[in-house]
Design a protein around this motif. Sequence first.
Motif, PDB file in Angstrom:
ATOM      1  N   ILE A  48     -38.764 -34.226 -26.708  1.00 33.04           N
ATOM      2  CA  ILE A  48     -39.185 -33.959 -25.332  1.00 33.04           C
ATOM      3  C   ILE A  48     -38.793 -35.132 -24.438  1.00 33.04           C
ATOM      4  O   ILE A  48     -38.286 -34.974 -23.325  1.00 33.04           O
ATOM      5  CB  ILE A  48     -40.713 -33.706 -25.286  1.00 33.04           C
ATOM      6  CG1 ILE A  48     -41.024 -32.449 -26.088  1.00 33.04           C
ATOM      7  CG2 ILE A  48     -41.197 -33.604 -23.858  1.00 33.04           C
ATOM      8  CD1 ILE A  48     -42.486 -32.140 -26.219  1.00 33.04           C
ATOM      9  N   VAL A  49     -39.010 -36.370 -24.950  1.00 32.49           N
ATOM     10  CA  VAL A  49     -38.616 -37.552 -24.186  1.00 32.49           C
ATOM     11  C   VAL A  49     -37.114 -37.496 -23.894  1.00 32.49           C
ATOM     12  O   VAL A  49     -36.664 -37.719 -22.756  1.00 32.49           O
ATOM     13  CB  VAL A  49     -38.979 -38.833 -24.968  1.00 32.49           C
ATOM     14  CG1 VAL A  49     -38.363 -40.056 -24.313  1.00 32.49           C
ATOM     15  CG2 VAL A  49     -40.490 -38.991 -25.067  1.00 32.49           C
ATOM     16  N   GLN A  50     -36.334 -37.154 -24.933  1.00 30.48           N
ATOM     17  CA  GLN A  50     -34.886 -37.076 -24.762  1.00 30.48           C
ATOM     18  C   GLN A  50     -34.516 -36.024 -23.724  1.00 30.48           C
ATOM     19  O   GLN A  50     -33.604 -36.214 -22.915  1.00 30.48           O
ATOM     20  CB  GLN A  50     -34.189 -36.775 -26.092  1.00 30.48           C
ATOM     21  CG  GLN A  50     -34.116 -37.983 -27.018  1.00 30.48           C
ATOM     22  CD  GLN A  50     -33.564 -39.217 -26.314  1.00 30.48           C
ATOM     23  OE1 GLN A  50     -32.577 -39.120 -25.592  1.00 30.48           O
ATOM     24  NE2 GLN A  50     -34.224 -40.353 -26.500  1.00 30.48           N
ATOM     25  N   ALA A  51     -35.267 -34.891 -23.759  1.00 32.42           N
ATOM     26  CA  ALA A  51     -34.980 -33.815 -22.808  1.00 32.42           C
ATOM     27  C   ALA A  51     -35.189 -34.293 -21.384  1.00 32.42           C
ATOM     28  O   ALA A  51     -34.381 -34.024 -20.469  1.00 32.42           O
ATOM     29  CB  ALA A  51     -35.877 -32.621 -23.102  1.00 32.42           C
ATOM     30  N   ALA A  52     -36.282 -35.057 -21.192  1.00 31.75           N
ATOM     31  CA  ALA A  52     -36.550 -35.557 -19.838  1.00 31.75           C
ATOM     32  C   ALA A  52     -35.468 -36.512 -19.393  1.00 31.75           C
ATOM     33  O   ALA A  52     -34.962 -36.457 -18.252  1.00 31.75           O
ATOM     34  CB  ALA A  52     -37.919 -36.234 -19.812  1.00 31.75           C
ATOM     35  N   SER A 104     -42.596 -42.302 -12.206  1.00 30.87           N
ATOM     36  CA  SER A 104     -43.719 -41.426 -11.878  1.00 30.87           C
ATOM     37  C   SER A 104     -43.443 -39.994 -12.364  1.00 30.87           C
ATOM     38  O   SER A 104     -44.273 -39.386 -13.064  1.00 30.87           O
ATOM     39  CB  SER A 104     -43.929 -41.455 -10.363  1.00 30.87           C
ATOM     40  OG  SER A 104     -44.964 -40.596 -10.009  1.00 30.87           O
ATOM     41  N   ALA A 105     -42.261 -39.479 -12.044  1.00 30.55           N
ATOM     42  CA  ALA A 105     -41.927 -38.110 -12.438  1.00 30.55           C
ATOM     43  C   ALA A 105     -41.901 -37.977 -13.952  1.00 30.55           C
ATOM     44  O   ALA A 105     -42.407 -37.001 -14.531  1.00 30.55           O
ATOM     45  CB  ALA A 105     -40.572 -37.726 -11.848  1.00 30.55           C
ATOM     46  N   PHE A 106     -41.331 -38.999 -14.596  1.00 28.71           N
ATOM     47  CA  PHE A 106     -41.240 -38.958 -16.057  1.00 28.71           C
ATOM     48  C   PHE A 106     -42.632 -38.919 -16.683  1.00 28.71           C
ATOM     49  O   PHE A 106     -42.910 -38.143 -17.590  1.00 28.71           O
ATOM     50  CB  PHE A 106     -40.462 -40.186 -16.543  1.00 28.71           C
ATOM     51  CG  PHE A 106     -40.338 -40.266 -18.030  1.00 28.71           C
ATOM     52  CD1 PHE A 106     -39.356 -39.533 -18.689  1.00 28.71           C
ATOM     53  CD2 PHE A 106     -41.194 -41.050 -18.792  1.00 28.71           C
ATOM     54  CE1 PHE A 106     -39.232 -39.596 -20.065  1.00 28.71           C
ATOM     55  CE2 PHE A 106     -41.071 -41.124 -20.152  1.00 28.71           C
ATOM     56  CZ  PHE A 106     -40.085 -40.391 -20.800  1.00 28.71           C
ATOM     57  N   THR A 107     -43.513 -39.751 -16.165  1.00 27.78           N
ATOM     58  CA  THR A 107     -44.854 -39.815 -16.741  1.00 27.78           C
ATOM     59  C   THR A 107     -45.596 -38.493 -16.537  1.00 27.78           C
ATOM     60  O   THR A 107     -46.272 -37.994 -17.441  1.00 27.78           O
ATOM     61  CB  THR A 107     -45.621 -40.988 -16.112  1.00 27.78           C
ATOM     62  OG1 THR A 107     -44.800 -42.144 -16.180  1.00 27.78           O
ATOM     63  CG2 THR A 107     -46.912 -41.256 -16.846  1.00 27.78           C
ATOM     64  N   VAL A 108     -45.427 -37.933 -15.342  1.00 29.48           N
ATOM     65  CA  VAL A 108     -46.093 -36.642 -15.099  1.00 29.48           C
ATOM     66  C   VAL A 108     -45.539 -35.578 -16.043  1.00 29.48           C
ATOM     67  O   VAL A 108     -46.295 -34.789 -16.638  1.00 29.48           O
ATOM     68  CB  VAL A 108     -45.916 -36.231 -13.621  1.00 29.48           C
ATOM     69  CG1 VAL A 108     -46.413 -34.809 -13.397  1.00 29.48           C
ATOM     70  CG2 VAL A 108     -46.662 -37.191 -12.711  1.00 29.48           C
ATOM     71  N   LEU A 109     -44.233 -35.580 -16.229  1.00 25.73           N
ATOM     72  CA  LEU A 109     -43.613 -34.607 -17.134  1.00 25.73           C
ATOM     73  C   LEU A 109     -44.164 -34.759 -18.552  1.00 25.73           C
ATOM     74  O   LEU A 109     -44.495 -33.782 -19.230  1.00 25.73           O
ATOM     75  CB  LEU A 109     -42.091 -34.808 -17.157  1.00 25.73           C
ATOM     76  CG  LEU A 109     -41.301 -34.135 -16.047  1.00 25.73           C
ATOM     77  CD1 LEU A 109     -39.854 -34.587 -16.078  1.00 25.73           C
ATOM     78  CD2 LEU A 109     -41.379 -32.617 -16.183  1.00 25.73           C
TER      79      LEU A 109
END
Lengths: 652, 315
Positions: free
Chosen positions: A369-373, A413-418
């Motif tokens: 999931i991290v990689q996808a983001a 911010s966007a990454f953390t929310v995702l």
Amino acid sequence: MNAATAAPLGERGFDLAALSVVAVIALHAPHLPWWLTAPLLLVLGLRWWQRRSQHARTSTWLKLPLLALLVLAVVGRYGNVFGQGPGTMLAIGLLVMKLLETETVRDARVGMSFACFTLMAALLSDHSLVATIAVALGLLPPLAALRSLEPGRRVPAPLWRELLPGMGLLAVALPLAMLAFLLVPRLSSPLWGAPNSAEQRSGLADNMTPSGFTQLLVDNSPALRVSFEGPPPPPDQRYFRAYVMDQYDGVSWAYRDAADEPPAALEAAHGIRYRINLEPTRQRVLPTLDVPLSAPPDASLRRDRVVVADKPVDKLLDYTLTSATAYRLEPQPGGDQARWLELPDGFNPRTLALGQSWRKQYGSDDAAIVQAALALFHDGGFRYTLAPAPLGRDAMDDFLFDTHEGFCEHYSSAFTVLMRAAGIPARVVTGYQGGYWNAMGSYLLVRNSDAHAWSEVWLTGRGWVRVDPTAAVRPQRIDFGAAAAAPGGQLPWYQSGWLQSMRNRWDIVNRWWNLGVNGFDALRQRSLLKPFGVSETETSTLVGLLAASCVLAMLIGLAWVWRRREPEDAVRAALRGLEHKLARMGVVRARGEGPRDFLQRAARVLPTQRERLIKLMHHYLELRYAHNEAAAESLRALQRAVRDFPVSRVVK
Amino acid sequence: MNGLLRKLAQHAERRLPALTRLRQPEPLPIELDRRRIYIVPSAFGIAFSVLLMVMLVGALNYANNAALLLTCMLGAACASSMLLAFRALDGLRLRDIRAGHATAGEPLELTLSFFASRLREAVRLDCADETHAFPVDGVTELKVYLPTVWRGWQELPRLRIWSTWPLGLFRAWSWLHPQQSVLVWPRPEVGGPPPFLPADAQERLRPQPGEELAALRDYRRGDAPRHIAWKASARHHDLLVKDFDRPEPRETWLLDWDALRSFDSETRIARLARWLGEAEAQGRRYSLKLPSGSITAGCGPTHYARCMSALALLP
């Protein structure tokens, strides 16, 4: 005496007084609002014109409203008139007002003393080397003005020539000033309130809103300087953590300070020891390289390995720490894992949906999931810019699906929310990243413009892992620093190219200044005499040393002024030398006895030296009376003859 | 308390004569040296040191080393200015004093000649409630005016020479008491009769017959043609006229102390002084006979000065 000080002030004196006030305003200009500086300069200029060409005085009916305006301006800006900031502003205004009523020598003296005081106040807000030198040079006009108040002096024609003697005076004063600086006992605790902490200062804040960093990212002033024991970490590991933020309310991320929780568990193989020299931030957080193993003195380690000092950093702070860059932070899930998943209700529906869809797609593979983001940021058409388009209420939705542009804050911010939407514990970390490695000084210079925000996600078995989504968009930001990341034309001219590199190199001087002068505190003063075997220098010893060195300096000064300026007549000096020798042999020159009579008498008394003495006498008389100017060759011969004259005890 | 202070001051003056008005007169030239130059902070210096203390405490309180360094620098500069104040006077030499002439009651012009091997700025001299400020470079002359009261020799007063150079923070001073006196002439009486002339004076003084050619001047309407200098006019554009000086026949005044027997000596002196002044102003020849000696007839400023000095020195 009274008549002398009440004498009207001459034109030159007034010019220099006005110049002093201009110097004060100029040195304060960087931290005064322009709407104050400009009117002050205008009033000053008008006053100068009025006195010089109209020979008029300023009426009280003009001064009173100006004074009221000044107080209003100060209160309007700061809310009160007390404290360092408002006090300085008021003092500068009053100085200009003083010039309005400066008519006599006494007025000018009061004004110039006050100008010296306000000059010192300029150093309260900026005490870099350049500022200190500038303020020291700013002393020249007041000194010249005080000089010009003395009647009966030679007035040099050009104004700038008046400033030179002050320079000489300061240069002469420098050694004594240095000694006094070393020896004046420092206070271990302030007598009254520390500087006003409400003062605006750019720096990391304990909350983060997208676009809140923009001010910081163009602030080129140094934030911290780091020297490492051993080699510095590679550029991609130069992450300095300051705040760990977990609370998100849809607009901003906030740091929650909890003093009662123990620090999270850390498994680290080895640490890097380093020393940070932190510029004043007026905040309590102390940035550290990655994850610190322990806290420095007078600070404590919070739960998320954030180091918080006991009191706000109001002056330069030096601390030494050990940190790990390869570690496992909190490998076992803590009790309160849910707080890392909290998201405000009713914000960013499309972002949440995207996160949840990833969870469905990748199952329990958090790393995927991290990689996808990261892949989304890398390939989704995102752009790094310091001037992104404004975002609406659902800020993350707008950023991820519409504008596609932003900087580190937006990405982290966007990454953390995702991540939270996908059910992975995640948090935002702010601090500094990168910096300039000064090879000459072997230290890393981190500027405020190096401020950065990234994320940490908790992965099973690995604990908290740093993920920098900005790197996915713009890897240069991480490898080459903030300046490289900015697209062309977004940084001010002084941050670009060779000038920036000059500034980076020049910073080593600031570092020396900070270490040597600004960092010389009570602690270091106590170990001043360590090289001489005194481990702890007492205050009384310091005072004694200070007094002794003042006396010594005075003695040196007196020796200098007592030295006779007029060179003594060399011929007479030679004769005097001979007289001394003869006196030791028992022939003393009588009062009123001419050199010829004396030497003839000596020749009679000392028959063994008769030949020599008669020759010396003729030599002297010839030198003295035969020519207007003594011949250098002949003079030297006389001196030699006197020197070689043997002194033998006369047996009586 | 005041009495005690005064006693203390008197004691100090006796112990340190150089410091005070009790300084003994000394022959010229007087050179100032370290033994006789005194320095104290001025009122402004004290106020400024208070300001420096405030700055010091402020810098220490805020633990601001840059401000502390600046304060130390300013303080050290002020301390150095004390040495400069000393240097402003050290080695300064009062070479000589030339006195002008003045009658009692009028200020007497003194020309003080100072010498300094290097430039001294803002030297000040207190003389008779007046302060003179002047720079000294090489030989420098200063004119001061000394009030006078009585005729005769008057000793020069103690002069205070001082300076607050360069910043006005310290005041260095020294007393000069030159061993020199100036002669003050007697004050002439305001009005009175002309001198009594011997009976044969009128006869002895014949009108001067000759007319002496004094100068040539431009022709003015109404000039007599016989006065035109034709030869000289030929070389000029305009006519030139011989200007004749016709000296007034004036008798010589023989001024005699003994002729004023009915007055006391001061009145006699005042009257003789007035006559001397009138004779000099009218261009007469005059002689003076005094108990201390006679001065033969003459005229001109030197003669006048000789007569006045003789009057001034009468017991």
